[in-house]
Design an enzyme around this catalytic site. Structure first.
Site, PDB file in Angstrom:
ATOM      1  N   ASP A   1      -3.187 -12.362   7.386  1.00 16.34           N
ATOM      2  CA  ASP A   1      -4.237 -13.372   7.506  1.00 16.34           C
ATOM      3  C   ASP A   1      -3.695 -14.689   8.057  1.00 16.34           C
ATOM      4  O   ASP A   1      -2.480 -14.854   8.214  1.00 16.34           O
ATOM      5  CB  ASP A   1      -4.927 -13.590   6.149  1.00 16.34           C
TER       6      ASP A   1
ATOM      7  N   ASN B   1      -7.702 -14.162  -8.332  1.00 13.61           N
ATOM      8  CA  ASN B   1      -9.083 -13.654  -8.360  1.00 13.61           C
ATOM      9  C   ASN B   1      -9.174 -12.207  -7.871  1.00 13.61           C
ATOM     10  O   ASN B   1     -10.264 -11.696  -7.651  1.00 13.61           O
ATOM     11  CB  ASN B   1     -10.005 -14.550  -7.518  1.00 13.61           C
TER      12      ASN B   1
ATOM     13  N   HIS C   1      -7.945 -11.007  -4.976  1.00 11.88           N
ATOM     14  CA  HIS C   1      -8.024 -10.792  -3.521  1.00 11.88           C
ATOM     15  C   HIS C   1      -6.769 -10.117  -2.981  1.00 11.88           C
ATOM     16  O   HIS C   1      -5.682 -10.224  -3.553  1.00 11.88           O
ATOM     17  CB  HIS C   1      -8.356 -12.079  -2.759  1.00 11.88           C
TER      18      HIS C   1
ATOM     19  N   GLU D   1     -11.838 -12.003  -0.387  1.00  8.10           N
ATOM     20  CA  GLU D   1     -12.224 -12.564  -1.671  1.00  8.10           C
ATOM     21  C   GLU D   1     -13.178 -11.601  -2.386  1.00  8.10           C
ATOM     22  O   GLU D   1     -13.727 -10.668  -1.773  1.00  8.10           O
ATOM     23  CB  GLU D   1     -12.904 -13.921  -1.447  1.00  8.10           C
TER      24      GLU D   1
HETATM   25  P1  PGA Z   1       0.966 -16.072  -3.983  1.00  2.00           P
HETATM   26  O1  PGA Z   1      -0.348 -15.611  -3.248  1.00  2.00           O
HETATM   27  O2  PGA Z   1       2.023 -15.084  -3.629  1.00  2.00           O
HETATM   28  O3  PGA Z   1       1.243 -17.434  -3.431  1.00  2.00           O
HETATM   29  O4  PGA Z   1       0.664 -16.090  -5.445  1.00  2.00           O
HETATM   30  C1  PGA Z   1      -0.754 -14.278  -3.318  1.00  2.00           C
HETATM   31  C2  PGA Z   1      -2.158 -14.160  -2.770  1.00  2.00           C
HETATM   32  O5  PGA Z   1      -2.944 -15.104  -2.912  1.00  2.00           O
HETATM   33  O6  PGA Z   1      -2.472 -13.099  -2.225  1.00  2.00           O
END
Ligand code: PGA
Length: 244
Positions: free
Chosen positions: A67, A136, A138, A143
């Site tokens: 992304d 959350n 995702h 999302e």
């Molecule tokens: P993080 O993000 O590794 O910074 O916790 C993971 C994500 O949001 O997919």
């Protein structure tokens, strides 16, 4: 689904890097999907170290990031392109033709998403997708509510995601929109490696691995996939172990 609880972030990084190195050892021309965020930083450091030791060759692999933020110039320090350049591409001297991130500053974002999806297809699809997970639930920037058959597209980010990823942006808030591989795009990968560390991920990990298959928890889509390996630190695994 194979679940391993490692001792901590160092072992998580080592195991993840070793998985990537093993794949590239067997098939140097593999196509990888790669995450950004805090969780995989150790994996990238370890891959760079293995590369310097001559124990992993990334030069023939093709890399697609999951992304990118919409409307963010490629050279912005908060862009995922900048993250990848800093942590992997530059230290391993990778050929830019083999490293892909959706162009968040494209004039036509829908066309850019279609181009990205076609580029993945043109490479024969993804051999291994390495994923993080949001608090959350995702994966990529899909999302809650994202369709399981979604493809690469422009999405609105939840406020919690914008705050969690806001460190390098004005006001501590990441952009409101992003381009992300879809859940359908991700689960077509031949293998998946999911990484999670920290207590703030425990509920999402439990819902993803043990809860019902639901679009309210995007990572639960992985339950459908025949080849998923999950590496968790003890904090991220705490609710899975207790409830299992
Ligand atoms: P993080 O993000 O590794 O910074 O916790 C993971 C994500 O949001 O997919």
């Amino acid at each position: 689904m194979r679940l391993t609880v490692v001792r901590g972030r160092v072992e998580l990084a080592e195991r993840a890097a070793e998985r990537v190195a093993a794949l590239l050892g067997a098939c140097p021309e593999s196509v990888l999907a790669l995450p950004t965020g805090r969780t995989p930083i150790g994996m990238y450091r370890r891959l760079v170290a293995l590369n310097r030791l001559g124990r992993v060759d990334l030069s023939r692999a093709t890399l697609f990031n999951l992304d990118e933020y919409a409307g963010v110039p490629a050279d912005h320090r908060g862009s995922f392109r900048a993250y990848m350049r800093r942590l992997l591409w530059a230290p391993c001297h990778l050929d830019p033709a083999r490293t892909h991130v959706p162009r968040g500053d494209a004039a036509d974002l829908a066309a850019e998403c279609a181009r990205y999806e076609a580029a993945i297809r043109a490479c024969g699809g993804i051999d291994l997708a390495v994923l993080g997970i949001g608090a959350n639930g995702h994966i990529g920037f899909n999302e809650p509510g994202s369709r399981f058959d979604s493809r690469t597209r422009v999405v609105d980010l939840d406020d919690s995601t914008r705050r969690a990823n806001g460190r390098l942006f004005e006001g501590g808030l990441a952009p409101a929109r992003a381009l992300t591989m879809g859940i359908g795009t991700i689960i077509e990968s031949r293998s998946i490696l999911l990484l999670a560390a920290g207590a703030d991920k425990a509920a999402a990990v439990r819902a993803a691995l043990r809860g019902p298959l639901t679009e309210a928890v995007p990572a639960s889509a992985l339950q459908r996939h025949p080849d998923v390996e999950v590496l968790l630190d003890p904090a991220a695994a705490s609710r899975v172990e207790r409830d299992a």
